[in-house]
Design an enzyme around this catalytic site. Structure first.
Site, PDB file in Angstrom:
ATOM      1  N   GLU A   1       0.818  -1.213   0.000  1.00 59.32           N
ATOM      2  CA  GLU A   1       0.000   0.000   0.000  1.00 59.32           C
ATOM      3  C   GLU A   1       0.852   1.263   0.000  1.00 59.32           C
ATOM      4  O   GLU A   1       0.543   2.222  -0.720  1.00 59.32           O
ATOM      5  CB  GLU A   1      -0.935   0.024   1.215  1.00 59.32           C
ATOM      6  CG  GLU A   1      -1.904  -1.143   1.269  1.00 59.32           C
ATOM      7  CD  GLU A   1      -1.374  -2.346   2.041  1.00 59.32           C
ATOM      8  OE1 GLU A   1      -2.210  -3.169   2.447  1.00 59.32           O
ATOM      9  OE2 GLU A   1      -0.151  -2.470   2.246  1.00 59.32           O
TER      10      GLU A   1
ATOM     11  N   CYS B   1      -2.309  -2.749   7.413  1.00 63.95           N
ATOM     12  CA  CYS B   1      -1.833  -2.665   8.793  1.00 63.95           C
ATOM     13  C   CYS B   1      -2.033  -1.230   9.296  1.00 63.95           C
ATOM     14  O   CYS B   1      -2.461  -0.345   8.559  1.00 63.95           O
ATOM     15  CB  CYS B   1      -0.356  -3.070   8.862  1.00 63.95           C
ATOM     16  SG  CYS B   1       0.773  -1.876   8.108  1.00 63.95           S
TER      17      CYS B   1
ATOM     18  N   CYS C   1      -0.010   1.340   7.180  1.00 67.03           N
ATOM     19  CA  CYS C   1      -0.581   1.591   5.861  1.00 67.03           C
ATOM     20  C   CYS C   1      -1.923   2.308   5.948  1.00 67.03           C
ATOM     21  O   CYS C   1      -2.210   3.204   5.156  1.00 67.03           O
ATOM     22  CB  CYS C   1      -0.707   0.288   5.090  1.00 67.03           C
ATOM     23  SG  CYS C   1       0.907  -0.427   4.661  1.00 67.03           S
TER      24      CYS C   1
END
Length: 146
Positions: A48, A76, A79
């Protein structure tokens, strides 16, 4: 999402954790990325983040207002924070990440009402394909055991 899966396959071919992401604005893909933490020796080189960097360079702006990020795995916390800072309007992912997911599994970074920017989220798109890539990758690392 199929383009994100293709990015994940590229990561797998490079012996990286197979996660891929693409960023779309309107009908145009403006950013692509796949995990490259090992190749770049950079713990922040998640799919990402690399897609965000690619998109920002292509559009010439740090804000990606109105864009959609498609990722094969729930972003996560790092990101998700970057997607929020970039003002991405929608985030779509395949498989949940029960160990580190920052959008639904362990936290709700993208939809937290305390933040000044929130994104619309859609989860489970091509989830089986996304999860299968990850499962077979990690099984191969463990010698084929579950």
């Amino acid at each position: 999402m199929r383009l994100a899966l293709a990015e994940a396959e590229l990561a797998r071919e490079l012996d990286e954790v197979p996660v891929g992401a693409v960023i779309v604005l309107g009908e145009e893909v403006i950013g692509r990325g796949h995990n490259q933490t090992r190749a770049l020796i950079d713990p922040t080189a998640h799919a990402e983040l690399l897609a965000i960097r690619d998109a920002a360079r292509r559009v010439g702006a740090q804000r990606l207002v109105g864009a959609t990020c498609f990722s094969t795995l729930e972003p996560c916390f790092m990101c998700a924070g970057a997607l929020s800072h970039a003002r991405v309007g929608r985030v779509v992912w395949g498989a949940r990440d029960p160990k580190f997911g920052g959008c639904a599994s362990l936290g709700q970074v993208l939809t937290d009402e305390r933040l000044n920017h929130r994104a619309t989220i859609t989860e489970g798109v091509l989830a089986e394909e996304s999860a299968s890539l990850l499962k077979t990758f990690f099984q191969s690392k463990r010698g084929g055991t579950s």
